[in-house]
Design an enzyme around this catalytic site. Structure first.
Site, mmCIF file in Angstrom:
data_model
loop_
_atom_site.group_PDB
_atom_site.id
_atom_site.type_symbol
_atom_site.label_atom_id
_atom_site.label_comp_id
_atom_site.label_asym_id
_atom_site.label_seq_id
_atom_site.Cartn_x
_atom_site.Cartn_y
_atom_site.Cartn_z
ATOM 1 N N ASP A 198 0.902 -1.350 -0.070
ATOM 2 C CA ASP A 198 -0.319 0.301 -0.225
ATOM 3 C C ASP A 198 0.760 1.606 -0.095
ATOM 4 O O ASP A 198 1.576 1.355 1.532
ATOM 5 C CB ASP A 198 -1.301 0.072 0.740
ATOM 6 C CG ASP A 198 -2.097 1.668 1.145
ATOM 7 O OD1 ASP A 198 -2.301 2.207 0.261
ATOM 8 O OD2 ASP A 198 -2.696 1.046 2.032
ATOM 9 N N HIS A 243 -0.857 4.343 -0.130
ATOM 10 C CA HIS A 243 -1.289 4.759 0.843
ATOM 11 C C HIS A 243 -1.064 6.478 0.243
ATOM 12 O O HIS A 243 -1.877 7.142 0.829
ATOM 13 C CB HIS A 243 -0.983 5.057 1.982
ATOM 14 C CG HIS A 243 -1.884 4.969 3.043
ATOM 15 N ND1 HIS A 243 -1.606 6.429 4.129
ATOM 16 C CD2 HIS A 243 -2.218 4.179 3.342
ATOM 17 C CE1 HIS A 243 -3.022 5.638 4.761
ATOM 18 N NE2 HIS A 243 -3.574 4.450 4.617
ATOM 19 N N GLU A 282 -0.817 -0.864 -3.858
ATOM 20 C CA GLU A 282 -1.892 0.082 -3.867
ATOM 21 C C GLU A 282 -1.908 1.223 -3.801
ATOM 22 O O GLU A 282 -1.361 2.451 -3.246
ATOM 23 C CB GLU A 282 -2.896 -0.150 -2.470
ATOM 24 C CG GLU A 282 -4.071 0.164 -1.942
ATOM 25 C CD GLU A 282 -4.654 -0.241 -0.448
ATOM 26 O OE1 GLU A 282 -5.364 0.069 0.322
ATOM 27 O OE2 GLU A 282 -4.453 -2.108 -0.293
ATOM 28 N N GLU A 332 -10.181 3.741 -2.869
ATOM 29 C CA GLU A 332 -10.676 3.894 -1.618
ATOM 30 C C GLU A 332 -11.021 5.147 -1.335
ATOM 31 O O GLU A 332 -11.900 5.044 -0.498
ATOM 32 C CB GLU A 332 -9.350 3.530 -0.347
ATOM 33 C CG GLU A 332 -8.646 4.043 -0.235
ATOM 34 C CD GLU A 332 -7.362 3.799 0.803
ATOM 35 O OE1 GLU A 332 -7.047 3.624 1.722
ATOM 36 O OE2 GLU A 332 -6.880 2.579 0.375
ATOM 37 N N HIS A 382 -12.052 -2.140 0.125
ATOM 38 C CA HIS A 382 -11.141 -1.896 1.006
ATOM 39 C C HIS A 382 -11.721 -1.686 2.313
ATOM 40 O O HIS A 382 -13.577 -1.198 2.038
ATOM 41 C CB HIS A 382 -11.405 -0.308 0.729
ATOM 42 C CG HIS A 382 -10.110 0.903 1.554
ATOM 43 N ND1 HIS A 382 -11.164 1.644 2.402
ATOM 44 C CD2 HIS A 382 -8.751 0.431 2.099
ATOM 45 C CE1 HIS A 382 -9.808 1.960 3.174
ATOM 46 N NE2 HIS A 382 -8.515 1.463 2.874
#
Length: 386
Positions: free
Chosen positions: A187, A189, A213, A239, A289
């Site tokens: 991730d 993020h 991700e 997400e 998510h």
């Protein structure tokens, strides 16, 4: 004459660690549960739910699609995290009510299951490599065959060679320990800016992550057209995208392999099911998510159970956010979330299948929470993405 299941009462429960639940009760006594929350904005979403109450009280809970359309289109301003998260929790609760009334699981109302179990993954950190192996072994022992870790800590717009090498070192530790027996998602993020993504991919590629991700923030999704053709590692995002209209462009442009709508942010079961079907038409996989609580997870699983392109499901059992209160603490039947050989089996109970412990919720409500994500700064004091 068909029973109408008239919505009579709406209650909210803001409970630790960072969750908000909605309880919708019909005149006939059937209860539905939803999870309408934006992490760090629970009070704002709660206010939105109460504003939407005028469109719900006295209406039939069975008219899920009509209610969804009114809540989304009835206001002049649409979309965004607050409205869509409020709508998500309400939508979840209405599906829960309808399933309980008809005596069937929600996935049966969505067309029936295409699988009898769903592969799961969980989060193990990544900001601090010293705990990675310990946490990974704990999750494997608990039955998981896949994990996800943060690829980086705080990153500058153009990061140092030391930071870049540390990112690769984190996943290297796991590959050396588990080989290919453990699937590892990375991730980013949204912490990484466009100028560093390709450099990081170069370092990570030898360790073959399951996916990358949020390589960039969703507001920078236009950068995906430069990133996507650069790597064979599957690209995942979504997400922080809140409706099918948000996903439309990246699907049309073919710059994503896995979409990750959140069942508590992207319009609930109704909308995420539509997003999943839209993605299937573009040959894109679904992996919802879910760093939140039991209702959000159950809702995601019902969509997974009916979506041919769903391949793995995130869950927050034992995640670091849940200190003092975990996902199963508010559930009377936690066994439905048992992980067996890396999978959760198809639910059997009607509605969402989750029996909430209202006594625990009322205790938690007295404590409440004021959760917010950390504010990070680099060595020079400039803000960095968390």
């Amino acid at each position: 004459m068909k029973e109408q299941l008239i919505i009579e009462k709406i209650e909210l429960f803001k409970v630790p660690p960072r969750w908000l639940f909605v309880k919708i009760t019909t005149r006939e006594g059937i209860i539905g549960w939803g999870e309408p929350v934006v992490e760090g904005k629970a009070d704002t979403v709660a206010a939105c739910v109460m504003e939407l109450q005028q469109y719900l009280i006295g209406k039939s809970a069975t008219n899920i699609e009509d209610i969804w359309q009114i809540l989304y289109r009835g206001g002049f301003y649409r979309g965004g995290p607050i409205l869509m998260s409020a709508l998500s929790g309400i939508d979840q609760a209405l599906w829960d009510i309808k399933g309980k009334f008809l005596g069937v699981p929600v996935y049966d109302l969505l067309g029936g299951a295409v699988r009898h179990k769903m592969k799961m993954y969980c989060w193990i950190g990544g900001d601090h490599p010293e705990v990675l192996l310990e946490q990974a072994h704990e999750k494997v022992k608990a039955g998981f065959q896949a994990v996800k870790m943060n690829a980086t800590g705080g990153m500058d717009w153009i990061s140092t060679l030391k930071d870049v090498k540390q990112v690769a070192n984190n996943i290297r530790l796991l590959r050396e320990e588990f080989g290919t027996d453990l699937d590892i998602g990375l991730d980013f993020h949204g912490r990484v800016h466009k100028g560093m993504v390709k450099r990081l991919i170069d370092e990570l590629a030898p360790y073959e992550p399951m996916f990358i991700e949020e390589p960039v923030l969703s507001e920078n999704n236009d950068a995906l057209k430069h990133i996507y053709p650069y790597t064979s590692i599957p690209i995942a995002t979504g997400e922080r995208m809140f409706s099918r209209w948000d996903f439309k462009k990246i699907l049309e442009e073919g710059v994503v392999d896995i979409i990750q709508p959140d069942l508590s942010h992207a319009g609930g079961i109704s909308e995420v099911r539509r997003i999943a079907t839209m993605a299937e038409a573009y040959d894109v996989a679904l992996a919802p998510h879910c760093p939140l609580g039991p209702i959000s997870l159950a809702s995601a699983l019902h969509v997974d159970f009916v979506s041919a392109n769903a391949f793995i499901q995130e869950n927050s059992i034992g995640i670091h956010y849940n200190q003092g209160f975990d996902l199963l603490d508010y559930v009377l039947n936690p066994e439905i979330f048992d992980i067996k050989d890396g999978y959760i089996e198809l639910f059997q109970k009607p509605g969402l299948g989750v029996e909430m412990n209202e006594e625990k919720l009322r205790e938690g409500q007295k404590i409440g929470h004021n959760w917010s994500n950390p504010i990070w700064r680099g060595p020079d004091g400039n803000f960095t993405e968390w």
